[in-house]
Design a protein around this motif. Structure first.
Motif, PDB file in Angstrom:
ATOM      1  N   SER A 155       0.873  -1.170   0.000  1.00 40.53           N
ATOM      2  CA  SER A 155       0.000   0.000   0.000  1.00 40.53           C
ATOM      3  C   SER A 155       0.910   1.220   0.000  1.00 40.53           C
ATOM      4  O   SER A 155       2.135   1.086   0.105  1.00 40.53           O
ATOM      5  N   LYS A 161       1.389   3.012  -4.745  1.00 41.02           N
ATOM      6  CA  LYS A 161       0.104   2.481  -5.202  1.00 41.02           C
ATOM      7  C   LYS A 161       0.278   1.021  -5.602  1.00 41.02           C
ATOM      8  O   LYS A 161       1.267   0.640  -6.225  1.00 41.02           O
ATOM      9  N   SER A 217      -4.537  -0.742  -3.630  1.00 39.88           N
ATOM     10  CA  SER A 217      -4.957   0.653  -3.504  1.00 39.88           C
ATOM     11  C   SER A 217      -5.520   1.193  -4.819  1.00 39.88           C
ATOM     12  O   SER A 217      -6.279   2.155  -4.814  1.00 39.88           O
TER      13      SER A 217
END
Length: 700
Positions: A260, A343, A367
């Motif tokens: 993440s 991401k 994400s």
């Protein structure tokens, strides 16, 4: 034959180049259908070069052919000689029958002559063999063609519960001709000797006997071999395979993956040798950027081979290493692995054996959901016999954990998890995670959370730490919604240094959503913040961290904005698709080129980044003449060699390629791409087919 050279351009570092050989074959269509192209390379050097003075003016030379001929028959040898005060003089011996002997005549008695020999095939000359020398003397006579003396000093040493290592001294007299190998015999307990190997085929005076039982005594003897025959046996040596108690060997295949924008997932393979006792846990170390290693976890307290590091700073590079722990202590660390919290396009999964028959999977959602909702998760299991995956759960629902039960004890299981989107698509599958249920597997100790009032305030969100100077850090956070609950009257701030324990920095810093922590020394600082109301204190926020270094003079620059992408891309004119992830750019398309055994990948790279590809072996592969794996060659559209790392499986080869900014095309060359000879393509062949071969010879 037309020769091309691919060279690295730009920069001053000396690099290796590869020669491209373009062969033009003029032939007829029926011949093409029954023909196959292959990549010719330089042969290996000859082995076992021997020089013996057999007369006062004659030296007899002999050698063995190279182990690999470069996929082209050996046509001769280049023999070179010199004296200690002169340079090499070469002479090419064209021997269609591959004769590996030569007598040099007309030499000067008492002068030392130094020799080396290279193998020649239709395309290349190998590197030279190691040098050897001889000095013709007035007393030089042809050696007696006799067998060598036996080896001496044979020693048998237990290496593990299933392996014994042998070592010995070469014979004192080789009988006039060099030793070319060794015969090894063994017996179990009081049985009779049997052949372990008839000829090792090497002059190496050591051997490892594996697959043994710790309940038997193994006895050995060794025989030397030359062109005249086999020697008598050496002395005998015995050993019983036993497990030597040590700390574990290093864990292997450590991987760090962004889970993440604020977390990194770690996974690794358990040590091959546990040191004779069970793995009790793992020590995990980390460093930020180019800093020094600090302890993240002194002992995980579990044999699980995965870990999630949370509360990290987006855009910062974190590097890790892992060491195994048993009852004797901590072993040496694994390979380093680095990742940048960013991401993510797939779930970040951990696997833990919690009983002799159960593995619990847990994961963090990707994400990047492309504006869609996650409707559930699909779980696939890998079957080791085929290397293929099969779905064991079609949709777990909204949960981010799953218990896989009814497993076999001491068997390793491997899984991937894929997010399912509301639009009908799905994410890239997660990296593979593995765990092995054992008879001692149990859940990790978990402290039950205290019972709290439902009116406790919500924790703050968006906590961020920024370096202000070499001795101070500024904290910022966002006031939580706290809907329907008593008003927030302040915030409690906690911190810790490295892997230490949490300490209260401020029991109530007021209602401001910022705080300056000053008077600090160099080190890694971790922070968390809790909300305070008249009811009590909330649970802590997510953790954030910074690293202060002594020479810091200003706030660090913001992390670069890196464009990322991922998914499945179909390969034009084939039935295959390739799974990829890319940082710094996007993949626009992939097509297979049968004439050059290559995949051409169209990309757009706005910044330096990496391209990760899972390539099915049926689509593209690189094989040597003996069927073993060969290296791919990866270049840009400008024919500049690219660096890459590779992981090999039974059914696919996974490449991670460094892509410089501005790259528009990447080509991967192998020795096979499908379809190899489609009928539609053969119909278009008229007379000349250019076939691009890539030589594996690397020259300085």
């Amino acid at each position: 034959m037309i020769e091309f050279w691919i060279k690295n351009v730009g920069g001053t570092k000396k690099t290796k180049s590869r020669k491209l050989i373009l062969l033009v074959a003029i032939t007829s269509l029926p011949f093409l259908i029954g023909s196959y192209a292959y990549a010719a390379t330089a042969p290996d050097p000859p082995t076992g070069l021997s020089a013996i003075a057999i007369y006062p003016t004659v030296v007899s030379l002999s050698w063995s052919p190279p182990q690999h001929n470069g996929s082209s028959a050996i046509t001769g040898y280049k023999l070179e000689w010199k004296t200690p005060t002169t340079n090499y003089i070469d002479h090419t011996l064209i021997n269609p029958g591959n004769v590996t002997k030569y007598n040099q005549t007309g030499l000067t008695t008492g002068t030392t002559y130094i020799y080396r020999v290279s193998a020649v095939n239709a395309f290349y000359t190998s590197d030279p063999s190691p040098e050897t020398s001889a000095t013709p003397k007035s007393t030089s006579t042809p050696p007696k063609n006799i067998r060598p003396n036996p080896p001496t000093g044979l020693i048998a040493t237990s290496n593990s519960a299933t392996q014994i290592n042998l070592s010995w001294n070469p014979p004192a007299n080789n009988g006039g001709y060099p030793v070319s190998g060794y015969k090894i015999q063994y017996k179990i307990d009081s049985g009779s000797f049997a052949n372990l190997t008839l000829n090792t085929g090497t002059t190496t005076s050591s051997y490892s006997h594996t697959g043994l039982s710790s309940s038997h005594t193994y006895t050995y003897q060794v025989f030397a071999i030359n062109s005249a025959g086999t020697s008598n046996g050496s002395n005998t040596a015995s050993a019983i395979p036993t497990q030597v108690a040590t700390v574990p060997t290093s864990p292997t295949s450590l991987r760090a993956t962004s889970a993440s924008p604020t977390s990194i997932s770690l996974s690794w393979t358990a040590p091959v040798n546990s040191g004779g006792s069970a793995i009790l846990g793992y020590k995990i170390e980390y460093k930020i950027g180019t800093g020094t290693y600090a302890v993240l976890v002194a002992n995980t307290g579990t044999s699980a081979t995965s870990f999630m590091n949370t509360g990290l700073t987006t855009g910062t590079t974190y590097t890790y290493r892992v060491s195994g722990i048993n009852s004797l202590g901590t072993g040496s660390p694994s390979n380093d692995a680095s990742a940048v919290p960013a991401k993510t396009y797939s779930p970040a999964v951990t696997a833990m054996a919690v009983s002799p028959t159960e593995i619990d999977l847990s994961w963090i959602p990707p994400s990047e959901t492309y504006g869609q909702l996650i409707m559930g998760y699909k779980i696939d299991q890998k079957f080791s016999s085929t290397g293929a995956f099969d779905t064991i759960v079609d949709n777990t629902g909204q949960t981010t954990s799953y218990a896989v039960r009814g497993l076999k004890t001491d068997k390793t299981y491997t899984f991937t998890v894929t997010a399912l989107f509301s639009g009908g698509g799905e994410s890239t599958p997660s990296p593979e995670v593995s765990a092995t249920p054992t008879s001692t597997s149990k859940p990790p100790p978990v402290s039950a959370p205290p019972q709290q009032s439902p009116l406790l305030p919500d924790p703050p969100t968006g906590l961020n730490a920024t370096i202000v100077s070499t001795t101070s850090v500024k904290l910022l956070w966002i006031t939580p919604p706290n809907v329907g609950k008593p008003v927030i009257t302040g915030y409690q701030i906690e911190f810790k240094i490295g892997s230490g324990t949490w300490s209260v920095l401020s029991s109530n810093a007021g209602t401001s959503t910022s705080y300056l922590h000053a008077g600090l020394e160099a080190g890694a600082y971790f922070y968390r913040v809790s909300s305070i109301s008249s009811v009590g204190i909330s649970t802590p926020s997510t953790t954030t961290s910074v690293v202060l270094v002594s020479n810091s003079t200003a706030s660090p620059p913001p992390p670069p904005i890196i464009e990322s992408s991922g998914g499945m891309v179909p390969v034009t004119n084939t039935d295959y698709s390739v799974r990829y992830t890319a940082s710094g750019g996007k993949v626009l398309g992939i097509n297979a080129d049968q004439t050059t055994f290559s995949l051409n990948i169209q990309v757009t790279a706005k910044s330096n980044g990496t391209l990760s590809l899972d390539l099915p072996r049926e689509l593209i592969d690189a094989k040597k003449a003996d069927g073993s794996d060969d290296d791919f060659i990866v270049v840009t559209g400008n024919q500049i060699l690219l660096k890459f790392t590779e992981a090999k499986g039974l059914t696919q080869r996974s490449l991670q390629i460094d892509i410089p900014a501005g790259t528009t095309e990447v080509t991967i060359y192998g020795t096979h791409v499908v379809p190899e000879f489609p009928i539609s393509a053969l119909v278009l062949v008229i007379a000349i087919i250019p076939v691009l071969f890539l030589s594996k010879k690397i020259v300085n």
